[in-house]
Design a protein around this motif. Structure first.
Motif, PDB file in Angstrom:
ATOM      1  N   LYS A  76      -7.427   3.625 -40.146  1.00 56.15           N
ATOM      2  CA  LYS A  76      -6.650   2.461 -40.876  1.00 56.15           C
ATOM      3  C   LYS A  76      -7.329   2.336 -42.418  1.00 56.15           C
ATOM      4  N   THR A  77      -8.692   2.279 -42.477  1.00 56.32           N
ATOM      5  CA  THR A  77      -9.049   2.235 -43.893  1.00 56.32           C
ATOM      6  C   THR A  77      -8.684   3.500 -44.674  1.00 56.32           C
ATOM      7  N   PHE A  78      -8.549   4.460 -44.416  1.00 57.94           N
ATOM      8  CA  PHE A  78      -8.113   5.756 -45.041  1.00 57.94           C
ATOM      9  C   PHE A  78      -6.614   5.478 -45.420  1.00 57.94           C
ATOM     10  N   CYS A  79      -5.734   5.148 -44.503  1.00 61.87           N
ATOM     11  CA  CYS A  79      -4.417   5.070 -44.614  1.00 61.87           C
ATOM     12  C   CYS A  79      -4.317   3.930 -45.743  1.00 61.87           C
ATOM     13  N   SER A  80      -4.989   2.760 -45.609  1.00 62.71           N
ATOM     14  CA  SER A  80      -4.909   1.625 -46.551  1.00 62.71           C
ATOM     15  C   SER A  80      -5.219   2.032 -48.014  1.00 62.71           C
ATOM     16  N   GLU A  81      -6.576   2.850 -48.048  1.00 62.25           N
ATOM     17  CA  GLU A  81      -7.049   3.287 -49.485  1.00 62.25           C
ATOM     18  C   GLU A  81      -5.898   4.390 -50.014  1.00 62.25           C
ATOM     19  N   HIS A  82      -5.036   5.345 -49.353  1.00 65.47           N
ATOM     20  CA  HIS A  82      -4.410   6.083 -49.699  1.00 65.47           C
ATOM     21  C   HIS A  82      -2.863   5.823 -49.654  1.00 65.47           C
ATOM     22  N   GLU A  83      -2.730   4.514 -49.327  1.00 65.47           N
ATOM     23  CA  GLU A  83      -1.188   3.881 -49.422  1.00 65.47           C
ATOM     24  C   GLU A  83      -0.319   4.477 -48.199  1.00 65.47           C
ATOM     25  N   LEU A  84      -0.756   4.880 -47.040  1.00 68.66           N
ATOM     26  CA  LEU A  84      -0.097   5.706 -46.115  1.00 68.66           C
ATOM     27  C   LEU A  84       0.319   4.526 -45.280  1.00 68.66           C
ATOM     28  N   SER A  85       1.816   4.375 -44.811  1.00 66.54           N
ATOM     29  CA  SER A  85       2.436   3.649 -43.946  1.00 66.54           C
ATOM     30  C   SER A  85       2.042   3.866 -42.466  1.00 66.54           C
ATOM     31  N   LEU A  86       0.881   3.844 -42.045  1.00 66.18           N
ATOM     32  CA  LEU A  86       0.805   3.974 -40.503  1.00 66.18           C
ATOM     33  C   LEU A  86       0.966   2.724 -39.916  1.00 66.18           C
ATOM     34  N   THR A  87       2.039   2.634 -39.136  1.00 67.77           N
ATOM     35  CA  THR A  87       2.107   1.179 -38.123  1.00 67.77           C
ATOM     36  C   THR A  87       1.620   1.370 -36.876  1.00 67.77           C
ATOM     37  N   ILE A  88       0.760   0.596 -36.661  1.00 68.96           N
ATOM     38  CA  ILE A  88       0.242   0.676 -35.341  1.00 68.96           C
ATOM     39  C   ILE A  88       1.014  -0.369 -34.323  1.00 68.96           C
ATOM     40  N   ASN A  89       1.822   0.226 -33.179  1.00 62.51           N
ATOM     41  CA  ASN A  89       2.531  -0.506 -32.389  1.00 62.51           C
ATOM     42  C   ASN A  89       1.884  -0.941 -31.273  1.00 62.51           C
ATOM     43  N   ALA A  90       0.891  -0.088 -30.690  1.00 62.74           N
ATOM     44  CA  ALA A  90       0.156  -0.743 -29.489  1.00 62.74           C
ATOM     45  C   ALA A  90      -1.106   0.148 -29.429  1.00 62.74           C
ATOM     46  N   ILE A  91      -2.185  -0.698 -28.684  1.00 64.41           N
ATOM     47  CA  ILE A  91      -3.399  -0.359 -28.653  1.00 64.41           C
ATOM     48  C   ILE A  91      -3.980  -0.517 -27.379  1.00 64.41           C
ATOM     49  N   ARG A  92      -4.587   0.456 -26.733  1.00 64.40           N
ATOM     50  CA  ARG A  92      -4.982   0.200 -25.270  1.00 64.40           C
ATOM     51  C   ARG A  92      -6.420   0.891 -25.021  1.00 64.40           C
ATOM     52  N   GLU A  93      -7.207   0.154 -24.371  1.00 65.16           N
ATOM     53  CA  GLU A  93      -8.616   0.783 -24.154  1.00 65.16           C
ATOM     54  C   GLU A  93      -8.394   1.641 -22.698  1.00 65.16           C
ATOM     55  N   MET A  94      -9.176   2.798 -22.741  1.00 68.63           N
ATOM     56  CA  MET A  94      -9.130   3.512 -21.659  1.00 68.63           C
ATOM     57  C   MET A  94     -10.324   3.249 -20.910  1.00 68.63           C
ATOM     58  N   ASP A  95     -10.235   2.348 -19.997  1.00 69.92           N
ATOM     59  CA  ASP A  95     -11.383   1.811 -19.405  1.00 69.92           C
ATOM     60  C   ASP A  95     -11.827   2.642 -17.973  1.00 69.92           C
ATOM     61  N   GLY A  96     -11.061   3.787 -17.766  1.00 70.07           N
ATOM     62  CA  GLY A  96     -11.524   4.580 -16.838  1.00 70.07           C
ATOM     63  C   GLY A  96     -10.783   4.350 -15.593  1.00 70.07           C
ATOM     64  N   GLU A  97      -9.810   3.183 -15.532  1.00 69.98           N
ATOM     65  CA  GLU A  97      -9.403   2.620 -14.304  1.00 69.98           C
ATOM     66  C   GLU A  97      -8.016   3.286 -14.063  1.00 69.98           C
ATOM     67  N   PRO A  98      -7.526   3.750 -13.034  1.00 71.64           N
ATOM     68  CA  PRO A  98      -6.033   4.336 -13.065  1.00 71.64           C
ATOM     69  C   PRO A  98      -5.172   3.667 -13.590  1.00 71.64           C
ATOM     70  N   SER A  99      -5.184   2.534 -13.597  1.00 73.05           N
ATOM     71  CA  SER A  99      -4.164   1.286 -14.015  1.00 73.05           C
ATOM     72  C   SER A  99      -4.116   1.612 -15.463  1.00 73.05           C
ATOM     73  N   GLY A 100      -5.297   1.676 -16.235  1.00 70.75           N
ATOM     74  CA  GLY A 100      -5.394   1.647 -17.606  1.00 70.75           C
ATOM     75  C   GLY A 100      -5.014   2.953 -18.180  1.00 70.75           C
ATOM     76  N   ARG A 101      -5.014   3.973 -17.296  1.00 70.72           N
ATOM     77  CA  ARG A 101      -4.718   5.357 -18.009  1.00 70.72           C
ATOM     78  C   ARG A 101      -3.216   5.217 -18.160  1.00 70.72           C
ATOM     79  N   TYR A 102      -2.187   4.680 -17.244  1.00 76.47           N
ATOM     80  CA  TYR A 102      -0.938   4.691 -17.145  1.00 76.47           C
ATOM     81  C   TYR A 102      -0.152   3.281 -17.731  1.00 76.47           C
ATOM     82  N   GLY A 103      -0.797   2.695 -18.333  1.00 71.43           N
ATOM     83  CA  GLY A 103      -0.172   1.480 -19.145  1.00 71.43           C
ATOM     84  C   GLY A 103       0.070   0.309 -18.219  1.00 71.43           C
TER      85      GLY A 103
END
Length: 220
Positions: A128-155
């Motif tokens: 995100k810092t790199f994209c900001s510094e180089h004016e790249l339009s990276l849009t983050i739509n969703a972030i999910r932590e992969m905690d190792g549980e099966p539920s987390g791996r499939y949303g």
């Protein structure tokens, strides 16, 4: 903690912008993106909603394409191996910090939809810092932590995961069904309405996270 990110980037900042401009209906899905050495990127791409001759002509006029090779023609879709220019390879490396992996890349309507797996939140922050510094339009739509549980791996939420697994094991999805929704709800000690909503939301999240690129963060 390993982090899964769904993001979008304009094609003009990665590759094939001219192809999308020439062929408004084309859908492009990366089978995989591989490094060919010396920063050369050689993706295998599925092409849909485009005539072969028109697509190859569009690629010939796209400055991000060095070479193109047709691997298979299935009438409704084409499989190509491309060689993208060095600049594209360097940009992809910087977007993923070299330690992250692009799991999926789908292009449509002049936009690349990416799913990127980061070893930790720190690497995502660097991107995100790199994209900001180089004016790249990276849009983050969703972030999910992969905690190792099966539920987390499939949303899925834990409740959705448990409901779906219990329903499958009880034969709810069998044809004909081995158990009614009311019976399943009684077995899980929750209301009929709560179970119905949990199953619907779980199926929706599962389809988005496995069959579609974009996925929604579900709340229950």
């Amino acid at each position: 903690m390993t982090t899964l990110v769904s993001a979008t980037v304009p094609a003009c900042e990665i590759a094939l912008a001219d192809v999308f401009a020439s062929l408004s209906d084309v859908d492009i899905e990366a089978e995989r993106i591989v490094e060919g050495g010396d920063d050369i990127v050689m993706p295998l791409l599925w092409i849909r909603n485009a005539d072969r001759d028109e697509f190859e002509a569009a690629c010939a006029g796209d400055p991000t394409v060095d070479e193109i090779e047709l691997l298979a023609d299935f009438e409704t879709e084409l499989l190509y191996r491309m060689q993208w220019i060095d600049q594209v390879g360097l940009l992809l490396q910087m977007l993923t910090n070299a330690n992250a992996s692009i799991l999926e890349a789908v292009g449509k309507n002049g936009t690349w939809h990416l799913r990127i797996l980061y070893p930790s939140r720190e690497q995502l922050a660097e991107t995100k810092t790199f994209c900001s510094e180089h004016e790249l339009s990276l849009t983050i739509n969703a972030i999910r932590e992969m905690d190792g549980e099966p539920s987390g791996r499939y949303g899925l939420t834990t409740g959705q995961y448990q409901a779906l697994v219990t329903a499958v094991n009880a034969g709810y999805f069998a044809v004909p069904s081995d158990i009614t929704l009311n019976e399943l709800a009684d077995e899980m000690n929750i209301s009929h309405q709560a179970l119905s909503e949990r199953l619907r939301r779980g199926i929706h999240a599962l389809i988005e996270d496995t069959l579609l690129l974009d996925f929604a963060e579900s709340n229950e």
